[in-house]
Write an enzyme that holds these catalytic residues in place. Structure first.
Site, short mmCIF file in Angstrom:
data_model
loop_
_atom_site.label_atom_id
_atom_site.label_comp_id
_atom_site.label_asym_id
_atom_site.label_seq_id
_atom_site.Cartn_x
_atom_site.Cartn_y
_atom_site.Cartn_z
N CYS A 39 65.65 17.54 21.92
CA CYS A 39 66.29 16.15 21.74
C CYS A 39 67.68 16.46 22.14
O CYS A 39 68.24 17.19 21.94
CB CYS A 39 66.19 16.11 20.36
SG CYS A 39 66.26 14.11 19.90
N ASP A 40 68.35 15.07 22.28
CA ASP A 40 69.65 14.80 22.91
C ASP A 40 70.72 15.91 22.44
O ASP A 40 71.34 16.36 23.39
CB ASP A 40 70.13 13.55 22.64
CG ASP A 40 69.22 12.38 23.17
OD1 ASP A 40 68.11 12.67 23.73
OD2 ASP A 40 69.52 11.23 23.06
N LYS A 41 70.93 16.06 21.25
CA LYS A 41 72.08 16.96 20.70
C LYS A 41 71.73 18.19 20.60
O LYS A 41 72.66 19.13 20.66
CB LYS A 41 72.45 16.31 19.43
CG LYS A 41 72.69 14.94 19.04
CD LYS A 41 73.74 14.39 20.24
CE LYS A 41 73.78 12.87 20.10
NZ LYS A 41 72.38 12.14 20.56
N SER B 171 72.75 4.92 23.60
CA SER B 171 71.66 5.77 24.17
C SER B 171 71.67 6.19 25.69
O SER B 171 72.05 5.02 26.39
CB SER B 171 70.36 5.33 23.49
OG SER B 171 69.33 6.07 23.91
#
Length: 565
Positions: free
Chosen positions: A129-131, A478
């Site tokens: 996921c992103d982070k 986002s």
């Protein structure tokens, strides 16, 4: 017991396990599966972001096992450990989203803590996921031990009525339902079909953007960014990374040898060419700070003047990452940019070779594809990531302007002090053509945590207002956001930035050509309002959000928590 392994390849683990006095340490490691022979091998920490809280990471335990096999088969000793992840997609639009950016720092701190304490000689970090990606990379930079990042891989598209779906399809369907364009059963069908399995969100959103940037940076093996989460290619990517980190140790190649200023410029170039997420600006700044490399907002402007946006990928385009994989991933794009002098080919990578050497045999895209445009026919001739300054953003702001929205917008402010207020107003039909939605007190300190505004921006698109309204905020967006949007406004409202004194009815201009974010008030009126403004009470006084609010730097500095000077 005396160890006989080469201490040059066991620079850190030898201090933990060698010699008579380290017998208690060895005793504990016997219990977790070490043999006497293992104490003579380089120890490689496999940082796994596995979790069942999100499909982005639900498969990463299996990938960590494959990386460990690669280490162990190359005469190293793998030790798998976990760190956390949260789900942006699940928490989006809620108070919980304030923990998203915070999680980047927790991931970095936790990997640094485990590797530093246990004395691992190298690192393979696997993120979904992103982070996860910037969190892993920040830790890798701080530790500066031979390391490789592996991307967990993208999800495959969902499908409904022969239309490909992803998570943003659901967010936009909510707006469409609020506008009575679809009914409840249609919304339920899209909800149920959008996420078919494991992997990170499918467009050129933040996860795929950052994975591509890290590959261009030289810190992933070639093609790591462009492999499906559940695939033989991804399994082999992990196994090869485990073996490759031993070669980095043998050749004493550290992250600081790879993550140079020119390497970061390569990463920025790829982000622009792919039409990547605005979050990449924040994360590149943070990663560069950890690597002690001087990258600023103005570097994005400098590089962006010469680099076109070429990829017709979601959210503003038509295609998903899974479809880019089918035509070769980002390697042919990198080869094209290198041949045109837009990438630094002399940068070292985790293969032990330069970027140019890695790309030397890469074949071009198929002639019949229209996903990646030719340089002479770009989607936009320069960067879609536009750094704005002006009396609303004296320290900078980040706009995502693909050109499809237009290049200039002037409208009337409708001001909200929290994301939820703005979302409800959009869904209720209170936002009309010509409005500039202003969402403030959502910055790194004010939120705290700098929430992403996917819910309101998706509601705008779902309402059919994408061409008619703009949205500005000191929060983030986002990677799935599209439309006329400006985020990362600095100074943020909570610290007394001019965003704090905007009132309903004020005129605001977003000018991507002149790179200006302007509040149509004279300095005297702005100063008068600022003199009357009072800082709100902090929203959190204890816990990790309070800690983040106290320690974080501004968005224009990457919102890092260890800039203590």
């Amino acid at each position: 017991m005396t160890q006989s392994g080469d201490k040059k390849t066991r620079q850190f683990s030898s201090k933990v396990v060698d010699g008579m006095e380290r017998a208690p340490s060895r005793a504990m490691l016997h219990a977790v599966g070490f043999t006497n022979e293992d104490f003579n091998k380089p120890q490689i920490g496999i940082a796994s972001t596995w979790s069942m809280v999100t499909p982005c990471n639900m498969h990463i335990n299996n990938l960590a096992d494959e990386a460990a096999k690669g280490v162990d088969s190359s005469n190293g000793k793998a030790v798998i450990f976990n760190t956390i992840t949260i789900s942006d997609g699940i928490s989006m639009g809620t108070e919980g989203m304030k923990y998203s950016l915070v999680s980047r720092e927790v991931i970095a701190d936790s990997i640094e803590t485990v590797v530093g304490c246990q004395g691992f000689d190298g690192i393979v970090a696997i993120g979904g996921c992103d982070k996860n990606m910037p969190g892993c990379m920040i830790a890798i930079s701080r530790l500066n031990r031979p390391s490789i990042f592996v991307y967990g891989g993208t999800i495959l598209p969902g499908c409904h009525k022969n239309q490909k779906l992803d998570v943003v399809s659901v967010f936009e369907a909510v707006g469409a339902r609020a506008n009575n364009k679809i009914d409840d059963s249609e919304l339920a069908a899209i909800e149920e079909k959008a996420i078919p399995g494991a992997g990170s969100c499918g467009g050129m959103y933040t996860a795929n953007t950052m994975a591509s940037a890290i590959e261009a940076l030289g810190m992933s093996l070639p093609n790591s960014s462009a492999q499906a989460a559940v695939s033989e290619d991804k399994r082999l990517d992990c196994e090869r990374a485990g073996a490759a980190v031993l070669e980095l140790i043998k050749n004493d190649i550290k992250p600081s040898d790879i993550m140079t200023k020119e390497a970061f410029e390569n990463a920025i170039t790829i982000i622009i060419a792919l039409g990547g997420s605005t979050n990449a600006v924040l994360h590149i700044l943070a990663m560069a700070f950890a690597a002690n490399i001087d990258i600023t907002l103005d570097d994005f402007t400098r590089i962006g003047k010469n680099v076109p946006m070429l990829a017709d990928l979601k959210p503003s385009g038509r295609y998903q990452m899974a479809e880019l994989i089918e035509i070769g991933g980002i390697q042919p794009l990198m080869k094209t940019l290198l041949d045109k002098g837009l990438l630094h080919g002399n940068c070292l990578t985790v293969t032990g070779k330069t970027l140019a050497e890695n790309l030397s045999d890469v074949k071009p895209y198929p002639e019949d594809q229209d996903m990646i445009r030719p340089l002479e026919k770009p989607i936009k001739k320069d960067s879609h990531l536009v750094i704005l300054y002006g009396n609303l953003a004296s320290k900078g702001a980040v706009a995502k302007i693909t050109g499809k929205e237009g290049l200039c917008f002037t409208g009337t402010a409708k001001v909200f002090d929290a994301e939820e207020q703005a979302l409800q107003s959009i869904l209720n039909g209170e936002i009309v053509k010509g409005d500039v939605i202003v969402i403030r007190y959502e910055g790194p300190k004010g939120g705290p945590g700098m929430r992403e505004m996917l819910s309101p921006t998706s509601a705008v698109m779902g309402k059919g207002l994408g061409q008619d309204v703009a949205l500005i905020t000191d929060g983030r967006f986002s990677g799935g956001t599209h439309g006329f949007v400006v985020g990362h406004i600095t100074p943020e409202a909570y610290t007394g930035g001019a965003l704090a004194i905007v009132e309903n009815g004020d005129k605001i201009t977003i000018d991507a050509e002149n790179k200006e974010l302007k509040l149509h008030l004279n300095d005297e009126e702005i100063n008068r309002r600022l003199a009357q403004w009072q800082q709100p009470a902090p929203r959190y006084n204890r816990g990790v959000l309070a800690k983040f609010a106290k320690l974080t730097s501004s968005a224009s500095e990457g919102a890092v928590t260890d800039k203590l000077d």
